[in-house]
Design an enzyme around this catalytic site. Sequence first.
Site, short mmCIF file in Angstrom:
data_model
loop_
_atom_site.label_atom_id
_atom_site.label_comp_id
_atom_site.label_asym_id
_atom_site.label_seq_id
_atom_site.Cartn_x
_atom_site.Cartn_y
_atom_site.Cartn_z
N HIS A 30 -9.58 2.08 0.37
CA HIS A 30 -8.13 1.91 0.28
C HIS A 30 -7.80 1.25 -1.06
O HIS A 30 -8.05 0.06 -1.26
CB HIS A 30 -7.66 1.05 1.44
CG HIS A 30 -6.17 1.02 1.61
ND1 HIS A 30 -5.31 1.62 0.71
CD2 HIS A 30 -5.39 0.47 2.58
CE1 HIS A 30 -4.06 1.43 1.11
NE2 HIS A 30 -4.08 0.75 2.24
N GLU A 35 -0.45 6.22 13.28
CA GLU A 35 -0.13 7.35 12.41
C GLU A 35 -0.27 8.67 13.18
O GLU A 35 0.54 9.59 13.01
CB GLU A 35 -1.03 7.35 11.17
CG GLU A 35 -0.62 8.43 10.17
CD GLU A 35 -1.34 8.31 8.84
OE1 GLU A 35 -2.29 7.53 8.71
OE2 GLU A 35 -0.92 9.04 7.91
N HIS A 54 -2.31 8.38 5.68
CA HIS A 54 -2.59 7.03 5.18
C HIS A 54 -4.00 6.65 5.66
O HIS A 54 -4.79 6.13 4.90
CB HIS A 54 -1.52 6.07 5.69
CG HIS A 54 -1.60 4.71 5.06
ND1 HIS A 54 -1.59 4.53 3.71
CD2 HIS A 54 -1.72 3.47 5.61
CE1 HIS A 54 -1.69 3.23 3.44
NE2 HIS A 54 -1.78 2.57 4.58
N CYS A 86 0.81 -1.22 0.00
CA CYS A 86 0.00 0.00 0.00
C CYS A 86 0.84 1.27 0.00
O CYS A 86 0.31 2.37 0.02
CB CYS A 86 -0.94 -0.04 1.18
SG CYS A 86 -1.93 -1.54 1.15
N PHE A 146 1.93 -3.29 3.93
CA PHE A 146 2.27 -4.60 4.50
C PHE A 146 3.73 -4.89 4.16
O PHE A 146 4.17 -4.68 3.03
CB PHE A 146 1.41 -5.70 3.87
CG PHE A 146 0.01 -5.83 4.42
CD1 PHE A 146 -0.47 -4.97 5.39
CD2 PHE A 146 -0.82 -6.85 3.97
CE1 PHE A 146 -1.77 -5.11 5.90
CE2 PHE A 146 -2.12 -7.01 4.47
CZ PHE A 146 -2.59 -6.13 5.42
N LYS A 164 -9.39 8.25 2.24
CA LYS A 164 -9.88 6.87 2.17
C LYS A 164 -11.27 6.77 2.78
O LYS A 164 -11.98 5.78 2.54
CB LYS A 164 -8.92 5.93 2.91
CG LYS A 164 -7.59 5.72 2.18
CD LYS A 164 -6.72 4.68 2.87
CE LYS A 164 -5.40 4.46 2.15
NZ LYS A 164 -4.42 5.52 2.38
#
Lengths: 418, 80
Positions: A346, A320, A309, A169, A405, A341
Amino acid sequence: MSDRPVPSGRVAITGVGAVTPLGTGVDKFWSRILAGESAVERITLLDPSEYSTQIAAEVKDFVAEDWLDKKEARRIDRFIAFAAAAAQMAIQDSGIQLTDELREEFGVLIGSGIGGLTFLGEQHRRQIEGGPSKVSPFLVPYMIPDMASGYVSILHRLKGPNTCVVTACATGANAIGDAYHIIKRGDAICMLAGGSEAPINELGLGGFCSARAMTTRNDEPHRASRPFDKDRDGFVIGEGSAVFVMEDYDFAKKRGAKIYGEVVGYGMAGDAYHITQPDPEADGAYRASRMALRTAGIRPEEIGYINAHGTSTYYNDKGETQAIKRAFGDQAYKIPVSSTKSMIGHTLGAAGAIEALICILAMRDGKLPPTINYETPDPECDLDYIPNVARDAQVSLSMSNSYGFGGHNVSLILKRGE
Amino acid sequence: MSADTLERVRKVTVEELGVKEEEVVESASFTEDLGADSLDVVELVMAFEDEFGIDIPDDEVGEIKTVGDAVTYISKKKPA
């Protein structure tokens, strides 16, 4: 090129293209983002009834035949088709004249977190049912994540550096950052850069459901993606692509290009913690932001907007928030932060590119997009998230965060066009 | 040569190669006239196998260069 320019060390964004769950085409997408619309609905690309998550942010208005020849449009994997469309829009928007000479200095770096998973799934089924001779010769080329770059280079005969980045991502952000480096060091004058993803298929949905990272708020799709809200319960999967034309700043100026903005800082750091969970201390996210600020040569208080994010998972949004507080100190409470998002879900490997695009448009128009579905404050997430409604603000420097990830953390710093 | 087989070959070819129906004449070569590359030919042969319920072994694919070749080959192979 015979009169190859000396690299200016500055990199401009001069063309943009996007295929998103809120529309194909940048203008449509941007007006709906500012209106705070949600693109999340019950899944239509497959029958979702057996899956724990049955909602997603799908691209609804995309017609592959509008962008590709009939033969390719019928069979090519959706992630490549999205990238081809976004790249064509970006080239057109940049107004650049592609000569054979310039083509050798024009590279492509469009990443994908996963690649052609839909095509892979279909061909795997064919093999199980009919044996190996039933596997399409297009399986390998349509599955490999680098084919967005390869295919787009063929369509426009772009012969500069041609490569790909795969960092889950964080892919889209890494692609723009790496393209920035390629131009800055003079290995290319222009780059098409961005990300593309089409993960809404049986295997993708099954895998993410089992990983228990997605929301199960199936009966309230528009309210399901709620970054930083106390009642968030996971991310909503999305799909799409965003591609930029990036070029050496002096070259862009000289040809009289419209300059949306510049990439001025790029930071990356690894978590070295867990394959899917973010570091609870968010140390990698913090160090990526710190590195971006350092490479941009700016002070934290100069950042006027952060596109987070902000996945809407418990751990990401909490971590975050901590990382922003650590990187920005007391200033953190004064900087507007939003997660778009909340509206488009996402989009995995496309997210970093779509969100960099949002930063550029927000600075151009003086309008910061909201975090929708922000209803119940979470004491662990206590920044200014631009709740629910877009806000007017003149901003000249933005940061976009992307984490993937594998523990990939990326921060980009973008500057408004002068 | 079966008219029905020609029609079905034409339909599959139009679908697979994205060409116009009137281009798919018996003398048309898949690679020279209809724009197929080596991967397209493999995909096309698989589509013929599916359409007609036959197996076309790799070492016989070379016999199928034109639309007419495909019709002849399939007519020979097809279960009555």
